[in-house]
Structures are given as structure tokens and as C-alpha cells.
Scaffold this active site. Structure first.
Site, PDB file in Angstrom:
ATOM      1  CG  ASN A   1      47.330  47.284  57.921  1.00 33.17           C
ATOM      2  OD1 ASN A   1      46.722  47.371  59.207  1.00 33.17           O
ATOM      3  ND2 ASN A   1      47.514  48.799  58.106  1.00 33.17           N
TER       4      ASN A   1
ATOM      5  CG  HIS B   1      31.014  37.055  38.100  1.00 33.95           C
ATOM      6  ND1 HIS B   1      30.861  35.558  38.331  1.00 33.95           N
ATOM      7  CD2 HIS B   1      31.216  37.474  39.134  1.00 33.95           C
ATOM      8  CE1 HIS B   1      31.830  35.555  39.606  1.00 33.95           C
ATOM      9  NE2 HIS B   1      31.209  36.980  40.419  1.00 33.95           N
TER      10      HIS B   1
ATOM     11  NE  ARG C   1      54.073  63.511  42.781  1.00 31.63           N
ATOM     12  CZ  ARG C   1      55.547  63.089  43.200  1.00 31.63           C
ATOM     13  NH1 ARG C   1      56.332  62.959  42.653  1.00 31.63           N
ATOM     14  NH2 ARG C   1      55.517  62.698  44.391  1.00 31.63           N
TER      15      ARG C   1
END
Length: 600
Positions: A488, A518, A586
Site C-alpha cells: 500500500n 550504522h 497467539r
């Protein structure tokens, strides 16, 4: 009689996202929001003429600061005297209701659609159902907040910046965090605190009050004109390609308070007070950063600011009646030398980040950070101190690197330490900048070219894959997108090593996949040294909106990552994981296939 996708959507049932009727509506809306994104913030009459074409209702004296994003528009209902700040996103597959006198900070996200948890229900067709979201009147939603499907925020509430709201919030509450939790009720002391910041001196104007931390009116003409001028200059800056480094630097120096040698800002970028930004030598702000710099933001020398970082110095009163008078106060932010702020972090007013500190990706910094300290999480907490051992470890790794005659690009691809500021690497990023910037300018009239342009950017672009613009990556040559995968809008991929996204995956809006690391060694970091680790997203995985993924993480097949999560460790197959840091809550089971629709 078979129900249409639109009817199923309205009834909260599963429907095909790409059914033609819905696609036609979204294409129309995309054309309008794309046009809105190119309009000046202060061309208010034109902005509102477009907004009224996009949303179902917007009340009297309400305003939306462009850019603004929604999917359908006809599910968005906004009350009177409501202000929605820069770069907000409403995925309005269900009704989004925003009351009167609501203040919504920049980069806020309201998500109503839910895909089924079980991957088999997302595979053949991209299916979803949707749950409405309501924000009650007289509420203040801080910047970078995520509101998930089915949530109701009560009246007269305050939601802290960077929060992820997953449950209903009762009236008159202050709530913060990920997940967002009520910390207390609003009371009379909140009004008293603001009263203590009132300067009763007619000789002092609003600019003086702003500079000295007193309450002032955001609608004061002098203040308004500074914002108007700054936004005008920033809009010009955002039209310059990131590949035009010196031209951008020269232009920045014409309007910001201070820009020392080697300092640079990548676009897109947004700020409101050019006189309140100082950047030291070789400091760098990456893509998609936001500054509500009503007070001064000072960045020292060699500060690295990752993509999608927000700085919020402005504070509204907790008391709604005071807030609705457009009263504001501000606290400065100071970032000292050699600090590294990871992508998607949020920094609040009044904070000082000490020398050599590291702020983890997705952190929400609400308190001072001591020098030589690593902080992570929401709210940011100390993880550990940086020591001489970190520099020693870097030097040992560097000594083990063989083939010293390798190009910097080959070192990057091998996962070794390399110099990102080497001319050859800068050139590669500049060339890719031109491609992603063109891609991000796609309009409704050029949608037919979108997939062809995407294939020219990324290494692999699978059959029926879809990257919704705008989209940003550093190199493109390290991004692989599998068949039938949808990414998206407003994704930022730092593809310093491979970012592999499997088949039938779904990645929500404003997600950040950050492959670069870094060194903790300050001198090396200041020289532009970095290395990268591969990011893998398994087949059938679903990442909710505004998810952050850090270097080296693998997300397993079919797993679901909750909106606003920060993924710092590997996630196994077939699980649901949420939070900052992201944790498995879960397993995905057959019950998710039998009962796909959940009310929260």
C-alpha cells in the site's frame, strides 16, 4: 440474489477488495487525493473545494491539510471546527466519524478494514471486512497515532503522540502507548497548568510568548505568516529532486535558521517554522520527516535522522475549552552531536538527546536521553549504554573483512561494512531517486503506466503485484516483490540489502522496511560507514499499516503483524504478533478460517 461487494462492505461482511465497483470508486478517489496532494496548504479555497468532492461530509470551519489520503471518501464524516493536520490517512472501508472541535495531529492513521487472519481466505482474492471508527467531539489526537478498526474514542479525550489505539477510550480520558492505555482522567488541574503559562504583559507579542514557552494564539497574524512563508518554501523544496544535492542545500540555506556544511534534508519533508531549525555539520534528515517546530529544533553535528521521523514541539492545552481558543505553547528539542535516530521514531517537545546516543526505530521519546545511551520502545526506555566494547567489536568485524579491493556496492551486497557516502553509491541512489520520484507523481491519467514503472525500479515484480504510489526505496535493485502481493501507499524501503517479499503478501500503508545498520562506533558512523541485513517477508504474510521492520528480520509465512508494530526479531510462521517491540500473541488456527470476522 447475490449481494454486490459494496453491499457486503456496508454490512460488515467479507468482500473482494478488487471487485470492479469498488475499484471504480477508489480510482475516482485516488484521482482527487492525488490532485489534492499537489495543492498548496494555504490555497485554502481550492483545498476545500477538493475535500468536499472527496469526503461525504465536512462541517463548517473544518479543514484538512494536504496531503490527505483515503480509499473511498464517501464513508468519511467530519464535524464542525475540526482540524486534520498534514499527511493523515483514513482507510475508510467502513464509516469514519469525527466529531466537532477535534484536533488531529500530523501523520495520523485511521484504519477500518480487516483482512481475515487465516491466509487461505486472503489468497485467491484479497478479501476484507470493515469496522467503523468514531472519534468523539472535543478530542485531541496527537501526531503519528494509529486507530485500528472498530475503535470508538470518546468525547473530550487526549491521545498521546505515537499511540496505537486498539480498544475503546472512554470520555474525558488521557491515553497513551502501544497499545494505548488510559493513564488518567482530565481534571481541573489541567486548566490551572495552562493558566500558569499565561504571560499577562501587553508589551509582549505572540512571537515573544512562543519563543519563551508561554501560551500564545496560533491564529496570531505574525505567527500565521511565518507558517505560511515556511510551508511555501518547503513546497518548493519538495519539488526539487533528492538527486540535486547541492541545489537543495543552497535553497535550504535561503530560509532555515542554520544549515552548516554538508547538512541535507531529503524530501518529502514538512515543517512550519523555518526560523526554528538549526542543523550542524553533516547532519542528515531522511525521507518523509515531519517537524512541528513551533519551538526550536537543534540538530548538532553528524546527526543521522532516519525516514519517517517526527519532531513535535507544539503542545495544546489538555482542557478542551482552552484548546478550542487555538491556544498553543511549545518546548524546544535538542539533538546533540553524533546522535542516530532510527526510522519512524517520534520525538516530543522538551526533550534533549545527548551526544552519541542511539534512538531505536519506532521509538517514542518522551524524556531526555543521556549521552552514550541506546533507547527503544513506546515510550522509549533505556536498553543499555554504549561502551568502548562496541567500537572494539566494530574494529574486529572490519579486520575480518576480506577482499579489500571489492567495490563499495559489492561490500554492501555481501553484508559487509561499506561507505554509503562513496561517490559510486551516491550516484546509484541519485539515479534511483529520479525513478521513485516519478513513480510517486503518478496521477489517475498515468495509472496505466504504473506497473511498467514499478518493474523499472525493483529487481523483481511478480505477476499481479501492486505497489501503490507514492513509494520510496534507496536502490531498487534489492527489492523483490512476489506474485499477487500488494504494497500500500507511502512505503519506504531502505534496501541496502535484499528485501524479499513473498507471494500473496499484504503490506499496509506507511510501512517502513529498514535494511541499513550504522556502526555504534561514532567515528565510523560519521564517515558514512554502514552495513545491511536482509529482510524477508514470507508468502501470505499480512503487515498492518505503519509497521516498522528493522534489519535482519524474517517474518514467517501467513503471519499477521498488527498495525503500528515495530518488528525487531524474527516472527515464526502462522502467528499473530503485535506491539513495540512486536511480540507473538497467539497461533493462527482453523477457527480463524471458520470464523473470520471479529468485532474488534
Amino acid at each position: 440474489m447475490t449481494k454486490t461487494a459494496r453491499q457486503l462492505q456496508e454490512e460488515g461482511l467479507l468482500y473482494d477488495v478488487f471487485e470492479q465497483e469498488l475499484t471504480d470508486i477508489k480510482d475516482r478517489t485516488y484521482g482527487l487525493v492525488s490532485e489534492l496532494s499537489r495543492v498548496s496548504h494555504f490555497d485554502m479555497e481550492f483545498v476545500m473545494s477538493l475535500v468536499r468532492k472527496i469526503v461525504a461530509k465536512i462541517g463548517q470551519d473544518s479543514y484538512i491539510v494536504p496531503p490527505f489520503r483515503c480509499d473511498y471518501g464517501d464513508h468519511v464524516f467530519i464535524g464542525n471546527n475540526t482540524y486534520i493536520n498534514y499527511n493523515c490517512c483514513f482507510l475508510d472501508s467502513a464509516k469514519v466519524t469525527i466529531g466537532d472541535y477535534v484536533y488531529m495531529g500530523p501523520n495520523c492513521n485511521i484504519f477500518t478494514p480487516c483482512h481475515p487472519i487465516h491466509h487461505e481466505l486472503r489468497k485467491e482474492k484479497v478479501t476484507e471486512y470493515a469496522l467503523p471508527v468514531t472519534v468523539g467531539s472535543h478530542s485531541w489526537i496527537g501526531g503519528d497515532v494509529v486507530i485500528t478498526p472498530g475503535v470508538t474514542i470518546g468525547e473530550n479525550c487526549v491521545i498521546g503522540a505515537g499511540s496505537v489505539v486498539t480498544k475503546d477510550i472512554p470520555d474525558n480520558s488521557i491515553a497513551v502507548g502501544n497499545p494505548c492505555k488510559v493513564i488518567r482522567q482530565i481534571n481541573d488541574k489541567d486548566r490551572e497548568y495552562i493558566n500558569s503559562l499565561i504571560l499577562d504583559d501587553e508589551t509582549k507579542d505572540s512571537k515573544y510568548k512562543q519563543e519563551h514557552g508561554y501560551i500564545y494564539s496560533a491564529k496570531d497574524e505574525a505567527i500565521f505568516n511565518i507558517v505560511k512563508d515556511t510551508v511555501h518554501y518547503v513546497e518548493i523544496l519538495n519539488k526539487l529532486s533528492n538527486s540535486e544535492i547541492q541545489r537543495r542545500r543552497d535553497f535550504l540555506r535561503t530560509f532555515v535558521a542554520k544549515l552548516d556544511e554538508g547538512a541535507m534534508i531529503n524530501s518529502p519533508f514538512y515543517m512550519e517554522f523555518a526560523n526554528h531549525l538549526e542543523m550542524g555539520v553533516n547532519s542528515f534528515i531522511n525521507y518523509d520527516c515531519i517537524m512541528l517546530n513551533n519551538a526550536m529544533v537543534k540538530l548538532g553535528d553528524n546527526v543521522l535522522v532516519g525516514p519517517k521521523v517526527s519532531f513535535y514541539t507544539a503542545m495544546h492545552p489538555i482542557d478542551a475549552k482552552q484548546r478550542e481558543q487555538w491556544l498553543v505553547y511549545a518546548k524546544p528539542i535538542t539533538v546533540e552531536d553524533n546522535v542516530w535516530i532510527g526510522g519512524s521514531a517520534t520525538i516530543l517537545g522538551g526533550v534533549t538527546i545527548g551526544k552519541n546516543a542511539i534512538v531505536g526505530a519506532g521509538a517514542v521519546v518522551t524524556k531526555d536521553v543521556e549521552p552514550n545511551t541506546i533507547v527503544v520502545g513506546n515510550p522509549a526506555r533505556v536498553l543499555r549504554k554504549i561502551t568502548a566494547e562496541d567500537s572494539k567489536k566494530y574494529q574486529e568485524e572490519l579486520a575480518k573483512q576480506k577482499d579489500i579491493n571489492k567495490s563499495e556496492f559489492d561490500k554492501m551486497m555481501a553484508g559487509q561494512w561499506y561507505n554509503a557516502m562513496d561517490y559510486s553509491m551516491l550516484k546509484l541512489r541519485q539515479e534511483n531517486n529520479k525513478k521513485t520520484e516519478a513513480y510517486s507523481r503518478i496521477t489517475i491519467n498515468t495509472l496505466s503506466y504504473k506497473d511498467r514503472m514499478a518493474k523499472a525500479i525493483v529487481k523483481e515484480f511478480g505477476e499481479n503485484a501492486n505497489i501503490i504510489p507514492p513509494f520510496t526505496c534507496d536502490y531498487g535493485c534489492n527489492v523483490k516483490v512476489g506474485d499477487n502481493t500488494v504494497i500500500n501507499h507511502s512505503g519506504v524501503f531502505l534496501d541496502t540489502n535484499e528485501i524479499n517479499i513473498g507471494k500473496h503478501a499484504l503490506i499496509g500503508p506507511k510501512s517502513g522496511l529498514y535494511g541499513a545498520i550504522h556502526p555504534f562506533d561514532v567515528e565510523a558512523r560519521n564517515e558514512g560507514i554502514e552495513k545491511a541485513k536482509t529482510i524477508n517477508i514470507g508468502d501470505g504474510a499480512w503487515l498492518g499499516g505503519k509497521v516498522t521492520v528493522v534489519p535482519g528480520v524474517s517474518i514467517g509465512k501467513h503471519s499477521v503483524i498488527g498495525a503500528g508494530s515495530v518488528v525487531t526479531k524474527d516472527i515464526p510462521d502462522d502467528v499473530v504478533a503485535v506491539g513495540n517491540p512486536c511480540r507473538v500473541i497467539r497461533k493462527i488456527t482453523e477457527d480463524d478460517k471458520i470464523n473470520p470476522i471479529r468485532k474488534k
